[in-house]
Design a protein around this motif. Structure first.
Motif, PDB file in Angstrom:
ATOM      1  N   LEU A 106       0.817  -1.218   0.000  1.00 48.12           N
ATOM      2  CA  LEU A 106       0.000   0.000   0.000  1.00 48.12           C
ATOM      3  C   LEU A 106       0.851   1.268   0.000  1.00 48.12           C
ATOM      4  CD1 LEU A 106      -2.912  -0.963   2.416  1.00 48.12           C
ATOM      5  CD2 LEU A 106      -3.034  -0.596  -0.067  1.00 48.12           C
ATOM      6  N   GLY A 107       2.095   1.144   0.431  1.00 48.71           N
ATOM      7  CA  GLY A 107       3.011   2.275   0.438  1.00 48.71           C
ATOM      8  C   GLY A 107       3.235   2.879  -0.937  1.00 48.71           C
ATOM      9  N   ILE A 108       2.962   2.122  -1.988  1.00 52.12           N
ATOM     10  CA  ILE A 108       3.077   2.664  -3.345  1.00 52.12           C
ATOM     11  C   ILE A 108       2.136   3.858  -3.490  1.00 52.12           C
ATOM     12  CG2 ILE A 108       2.654   2.186  -5.795  1.00 52.12           C
ATOM     13  CD1 ILE A 108       3.540  -0.740  -5.211  1.00 52.12           C
ATOM     14  N   TRP A 109       0.949   3.755  -2.899  1.00 56.21           N
ATOM     15  CA  TRP A 109      -0.068   4.803  -3.020  1.00 56.21           C
ATOM     16  C   TRP A 109      -0.247   5.617  -1.733  1.00 56.21           C
ATOM     17  CZ3 TRP A 109      -0.914  -0.390  -4.221  1.00 56.21           C
ATOM     18  CH2 TRP A 109      -0.837  -0.685  -5.573  1.00 56.21           C
ATOM     19  N   TYR A 110       0.039   4.985  -0.593  1.00 58.32           N
ATOM     20  CA  TYR A 110      -0.165   5.620   0.714  1.00 58.32           C
ATOM     21  C   TYR A 110       1.128   5.536   1.516  1.00 58.32           C
ATOM     22  CZ  TYR A 110      -4.950   4.705  -0.750  1.00 58.32           C
ATOM     23  OH  TYR A 110      -6.123   4.631  -1.468  1.00 58.32           O
TER      24      TYR A 110
END
Length: 191
Positions: A106-110
């Protein structure tokens, strides 16, 4: 020189690939924790770990008598593992590992999720690497034989030890991801 610029410009994309790779490893390995053979396989690590052994009900040395060959079903051994809490612990651990993988992805987006996922990947790797100190099975045992050999014990890693040592890559990857996400969070707060 242009080739170097091309690769330098892709650094952010490569970090995203790293996040995807960590997710794949975590989801796969965490998901396998629901299967008997995987749960049985982590017993030596958990039983000998000062961080996790309290999750099991039996003494650390007992597992030696109840090892299942990978993929085998030995009823007596499985009953011992049920009583030990092997399977329940493995389900919980698998869930945690999958969640870490999801946060990292999710770190890709958040970036906040990725920061937490990266730090948890680092912490998980520190615990895993501690098995190099606490788990006897990570080194080649002295099996004796007709021709004694000095190739046992430290530094001769067994298959399990080689698998554990690879977590150095996960440890550093977690830090890189946490750092990248922290930078992205800082940049988003700047005017």
């Amino acid at each position: 020189m242009q080739f170097l610029h091309f690769f330098a410009a892709l650094q952010g994309k490569f970090i995203h690939f790293l996040q995807i790779a960590i997710f794949i490893v975590m989801a796969w390995i965490g998901g396998l924790k629901v299967f008997q053979y995987e749960a049985d396989g982590i017993v030596p690590f958990v039983a000998n770990s000062p961080f996790m052994s309290f999750f099991y009900t039996n003494e650390a040395t007992e597992y030696q008598h109840y090892k299942n060959p990978e993929g085998a079903t030995v009823t007596k051994n499985i009953n011992w593992h049920r009583e030990n809490g092997t399977y329940i612990f493995s389900y919980g651990l698998g869930g945690v590992i999958v969640c870490i993988g999801i946060l990292t992805l999710l770190g890709i987006w958040y970036p906040k999720a990725g920061f937490v996922g990266g730090l948890l990947t680092f912490i998980m790797s520190v615990v895993t690497l501690s098995f190099l100190i606490t788990t006897p099975e990570v080194y080649v045992p002295n099996l004796g034989g007709d021709f004694p050999t000095p190739n046992f014990g430290f530094p001769y890693l067994s298959g399990a030890g080689r698998l554990v040592l690879k977590d150095i890559i996960m440890l550093v990857s977690g830090l890189i991801i946490a750092s990248d996400c922290a930078q992205r969070l800082l940049n988003s707060k700047c005017p």
